[in-house]
Design an enzyme around this catalytic site. Sequence first.
Site, mmCIF file in Angstrom:
data_model
loop_
_atom_site.group_PDB
_atom_site.id
_atom_site.type_symbol
_atom_site.label_atom_id
_atom_site.label_comp_id
_atom_site.label_asym_id
_atom_site.label_seq_id
_atom_site.Cartn_x
_atom_site.Cartn_y
_atom_site.Cartn_z
ATOM 1 N N ASP A 162 -13.525 -48.933 -8.957
ATOM 2 C CA ASP A 162 -12.717 -47.907 -8.305
ATOM 3 C C ASP A 162 -12.710 -46.624 -9.128
ATOM 4 O OD1 ASP A 162 -10.892 -46.488 -6.826
ATOM 5 O OD2 ASP A 162 -9.146 -47.613 -7.522
ATOM 6 N N SER A 210 -2.644 -46.964 -4.819
ATOM 7 C CA SER A 210 -3.099 -45.579 -4.833
ATOM 8 C C SER A 210 -1.896 -44.670 -5.109
ATOM 9 C CB SER A 210 -3.788 -45.258 -3.503
ATOM 10 O OG SER A 210 -4.590 -44.115 -3.606
ATOM 11 N N HIS A 233 -10.942 -50.149 -4.677
ATOM 12 C CA HIS A 233 -9.610 -49.550 -4.592
ATOM 13 C C HIS A 233 -8.583 -50.582 -4.132
ATOM 14 C CE1 HIS A 233 -7.236 -46.003 -4.906
ATOM 15 N NE2 HIS A 233 -6.928 -45.925 -3.626
#
Length: 478
Positions: free
Chosen positions: A416, A164, A441
Site C-alpha cells: 500500500d 485510510s 490498502h
Amino acid sequence: MLRLFLLLLLLGAPAALPAPRRRRGAPLPTGTYLTRYLRQQVDHFGFDEDLTFQQRYLIADQYWRRDNGPILFYTGNEGDITWFCNNTGFMWDVAEELNAMLVFAEHRYYGESLPFGNESFSDSKHLNYLTSEQALADFAVLIEYLKTTIAGARYSPVIAIGGSYGGMLAAWFRMKYPHVVVGALAASAPIWQFGDLVPCGTYFSIVTNDFRKSGTGCAESIRNSWNAINNLSLTDAGLQWLSNTFLLCSPLRSPQDAVLMKNWLSETWVNLAMVNYPYKADFLQPLPAWPIQEACKFLKDPSLPDKLLLQNVFQAVNLYYNYSGAVSCLDMSETATKNLGQMGWYYQACTEMVMPMCTDGVNDMFEPQKWDFDVLSEECYRLWRVRPRPSWILSMYGGKNISSHSNIIFSNGGLDPWSAGGVTQNISDSLIAIVIPDGAHHLDLRSRNPLDPKSVQQARALEICYMKQWIKQARHSH
C-alpha cells in the site's frame, strides 16, 4: 483520502479541474443494519450560532450482548457510509466472536450528512465546519447519545475502527477522546504524511515497486510512456491517435488535454497499487485477483516504439476500467467509485489535510514533479478562497510525538503506498504497529477470504487479541 492524488494533479495542471464522477460495482453483502439519524451541532466549538444537522449512522446489534457488551465504532471517512459499511467485512466477521454492537458513523459533509443540504458546498462559509476536529466531536456526541439511550449500553467499551482517512480519525479519536473510546484500530492510516515527517517521494516509490515486482519491464514501460505521450501530443494527428487508441469518451484537443491524460493514467497506476488484492474485488473498480500482475502482462517491453508501447499501456489501463467488458469508452473523469465525496475531500486537502508528495522519475516511474506548496495554495484560493495550513495537523495531533497515548493498533500493508506515512514500528507496548507484507490498502478490514495471504490472517488474529484485552481492561475499570 483516496483522492489525495488531487494534490499532484493540482500541481501538474494549471487549468481548473472538473469534479470527477464516480462509479462502482454492486456492494458486497453484509449483515442487516438499521439506519438512524442524530441531530448534531454544526459547530461544536463556538456558541454564536446554534445551527444543527442530521448525521446518519448505521447500527447492527444482532450479536450484541445486552449487558454492556462492546461497541465497534467505524469512524466514517470521505464518502457514503453505506459503502464503507459494505467494504468493512472484518467488523461483521468479528461481531459474533466479540458479542459486539456495530456502529458506522457517517462523516459530516459526506453521504446524507450534509450540514447545509444542497448549499453545503456552495462556498467556503458553508464549508467552514468541514474539519477532522468537528467530525471527531460528532463521533463523541453520537457515542454518548447511544450509551444514554440504549438499555444496557451505559458501560459498553467502545473501540474505534477505520481505514485510510477513517483510520487516521480512529487513531486521533483515541488520542483526543480517550474517555470515549478504549482503543482504536487504525488501518492504512498515514498520520505522518504531513510536514517533513516522511520524505515526499516515498509514496510513489512504493507504487513503482509494486509494478516492478509484478513483471519484468513493467515499471520501465510506464516510465517510458510519458515521453511517448509527449511526442504524440505535439500534433493534431497524434492527439487524435491517442484519443482513438485509448477509446476516450472525450477526444484530446490540445497538449493541455494530454497533460490531463497523463494525470489520469498516473492516478490509475496509483489506484491499482491501493487495490492490489489477492482475489477478485470491486472496491474502486471490478478487478481480477492481483490486478497489477495482470496489467503487467501487457507491459513487458519498454523499448518498443511510441505507438506500440502506448497500445500496450492501453491494454493495461483497459483492464482497470473495463475488466467487465461493459464499457464502450473510457472517461478520464472517472477513476473509482462515485460513493467517495470528491468535492468535500478537495476542500479538506486545501485546508488541513496537506500531505506533501513528489516524484523524481528516478526512484519512481512517474514524471518528475516537485512538491510546491505555493502552487497548491494559489489553486486552493482560486477554487475555494481558502489557504491551506500545512502545520495545523501536526499542532493538533502531535506528529510523531504521540508516545503518551495508548491502545492504538496501526496496521499497514507492504503493497500500500499509504504505508509511506503510516506507523510501521511499535512506539510503545500499547501503540502497536502491524505490517502486512502482502497487503494492499487496509486489506485487514475486508471480509475474510479463502485467498487471504497468511500475513493478513495473522494480522487480524493479533488485532482481535488486542481488542479483547482492551475490552477486558475496560470491564475491570467499572
